[in-house]
Design an enzyme around this catalytic site. Structure first.
Site, PDB file in Angstrom:
ATOM      1  CG  HIS A  16     -46.019 -64.840  65.415  1.00 12.38           C
ATOM      2  ND1 HIS A  16     -44.914 -64.904  64.596  1.00 12.38           N
ATOM      3  CD2 HIS A  16     -45.640 -64.125  66.501  1.00 12.38           C
ATOM      4  CE1 HIS A  16     -43.900 -64.260  65.171  1.00 12.38           C
ATOM      5  NE2 HIS A  16     -44.321 -63.784  66.326  1.00 12.38           N
ATOM      6  CG  ASP A 119     -44.469 -67.475  62.232  1.00 13.48           C
ATOM      7  OD1 ASP A 119     -45.385 -66.713  62.579  1.00 13.48           O
ATOM      8  OD2 ASP A 119     -43.321 -67.424  62.712  1.00 13.48           O
TER       9      ASP A 119
END
Length: 485
Positions: A16, A119
């Protein structure tokens, strides 16, 4: 006017964090919006485990030395949520607990903020960005197919009143072929679980963002991206613009002297099947026995990254619910005599391996993979066909897309009810097909080579992802604002 900043809030996992940072570095380097530059401020969340903290700090040190205008703001620590939580629930909840600190960090900035880039697990913080008067963008580190599903999930929640595995027939996801229930992502298979509740909530939050940055390409996933753009995922409510800027890969720091790469140097072109299952992939002894039998009987050259079971020191039972493999003891985990019987045509590597360098090697002809999106993109970039063996997260949907939609993979029958177990005969047949056994394998190999060209053309100057990057840079410049105090 001061240089506008992109403020990033990634999840701490490398897949990520680095995917988001590499994408935003491309924006920084693009100099879009009339040639004006950006800076990047990365909000560093303290991970819930010492191992993850060490990994994040290593990334920070490397990027701090890059010479680019990247700054690091460490957010105050928060107490991790307690209880028996799933990985996805923990990530979303833990990031949401940082909301006041994110707000303070942005409100204290002395330069315009081009956007808060979140995110996917932090998507609920779009509300904080709105209150501060700055644009918000969700970064999608997974597939366009998963993005379409997440946007559509609140709609499916109302339309499908039973569990997805109780649906007769298949599930309609805009832009994809009908999806078998067995290929729905792990976080949504149990509607009674908090994981599912969070995913419905996150999908709804995506719709409130200024835009969505996706690590994919128009030509790579035309169906799902078109469905989103045409408003088919949430009828009656236009989705934010999606900027497919991928594939975004970090291809530097090659390891030509690594033992695995040197072993490949001695193998014929396209002769080796590579087996590797990500940062959380490991197998119990019965599954290891099946894999060894399959590889031995297949007669195929192989390079197998085999990790050992987690220990408490590496994250088993960690607050985020994740389990991190250890280096394997091959004498304990492999059947007696396996290494001797396959000597010369196989290598078993018991610890981390340089996957991107292995996939780039001309000796590798096929990839048995867990199907994480970063691994898939690395495989497509190098034109390597796959056999997806999904283990967790959204990988079952990825496997379906790779086989049924992209056509770059040979199907592998995985018993999801037995913890994704695969028996020896199934794996043996799939490996033979992948490496040259028949028509399915031939088509997958051809399509993988085509997708290699698609990926490289997309990010080249004039390609679709390059154009999306320019549009994104312009939108960020146009929206930059001083945050409200």
């Amino acid at each position: 006017m001061a240089t506008p900043a992109l403020v990033l809030l990634p999840e701490w996992g490398s897949g990520h964090l680095m995917s988001m940072l590499e994408s935003c570095k491309r924006v920084l380097l693009s100099g879009g919006g009339g040639g004006k530059a950006f800076s990047i401020t990365l909000l560093v969340v303290r991970p819930p485990t010492d191992e993850a903290t060490s990994e994040v700090e290593a990334h920070v040190r490397r990027e701090a030395a890059s010479g680019l205008d990247i700054r690091f703001h460490r957010l105050p620590a928060v107490d991790p949520p307690a209880g028996d939580l799933g990985v996805e629930e923990f990530s979303a909840l833990y990031l949401s607990l940082h909301a006041p600190h994110v707000r303070d960090a942005i409100a204290g900035m002395e330069c315009p903020v081009a956007a808060l880039v979140l995110d996917l697990f932090a998507a609920t913080l779009v509300d904080e960005a709105r209150d501060l008067g700055v644009p918000s963008y969700v970064f999608m580190s997974s597939t366009g197919a998963m993005l379409a599903l997440m946007l559509h999930l609140p709609v499916l929640h109302e339309r499908v009143t039973v569990e997805f595995d109780e649906v007769e027939g298949e599930i309609e996801v805009p832009g994809l072929p009908p999806v078998p229930p067995a290929n729905m992502p792990c976080p949504v298979v149990d509607k009674k679980s908090p994981n599912y509740t969070w995913f419905v909530r996150l999908g709804d939050s995506f719709m409130d963002a200024t835009g969505i940055i996706a690590n994919t390409a128009d030509a790579l996933e035309p169906g799902p991206l078109a469905a989103i753009a045409e408003g088919r995922c949430v009828p009656g409510r236009p989705a934010p613009p999606v900027y497919p800027v991928g594939p975004v890969l970090s291809l530097g720091d090659r390891s030509p002297s690594h033992e695995c790469v040197k072993w490949l140097d001695a193998q014929p072109p396209a002769s080796v099947v590579f087996l590797c299952f990500g940062s959380m992939g490991w197998f119990d002894p019965p599954q290891v026995v099946e894999i060894t039998a399959a590889l031995e009987r297949s007669g195929q050259r192989f390079l197998w990254v085999l990790r050992g079971p987690p220990s408490s020191e590496t994250g088993a039972g960690s607050p985020d619910g994740s389990e991190h493999p250890t280096d394997a003891n091959l004498d304990e985990i492999l059947p007696e005599g396996f290494l001797e019987r396959t000597k010369g045509r196989g290598m078993v590597w018991p610890k981390w391996a340089p996957q991107k360098d292995i996939l780039a090697h001309p000796a590798v002809g096929g990839f048995v993979t867990h199907g994480g999106w970063n691994s898939v993109l690395e495989s497509l970039w190098h034109g390597v066909p796959m056999a997806p063996w999904p283990l967790y997260a959204e990988q079952h949907l990825n496997a379906f897309e790779l086989v049924a939609d992209m056509g770059v993979a040979v199907p592998l029958k995985v018993d999801r009810k037995r913890d994704n177990f695969v028996d020896a005969a199934e794996l043996e047949g799939t490996v033979k097909e992948l490496m040259g056994g028949g028509e399915v394998g031939r088509k997958a190999r051809e399509k993988a080579k085509q997708m290699m060209a698609v990926c490289r053309e997309a990010v080249a100057e004039g390609g679709s992802s390059h154009a999306a990057l320019q549009r994104l840079a312009q939108a960020l410049h146009d929206g930059a604002a001083m945050p409200k105090k």
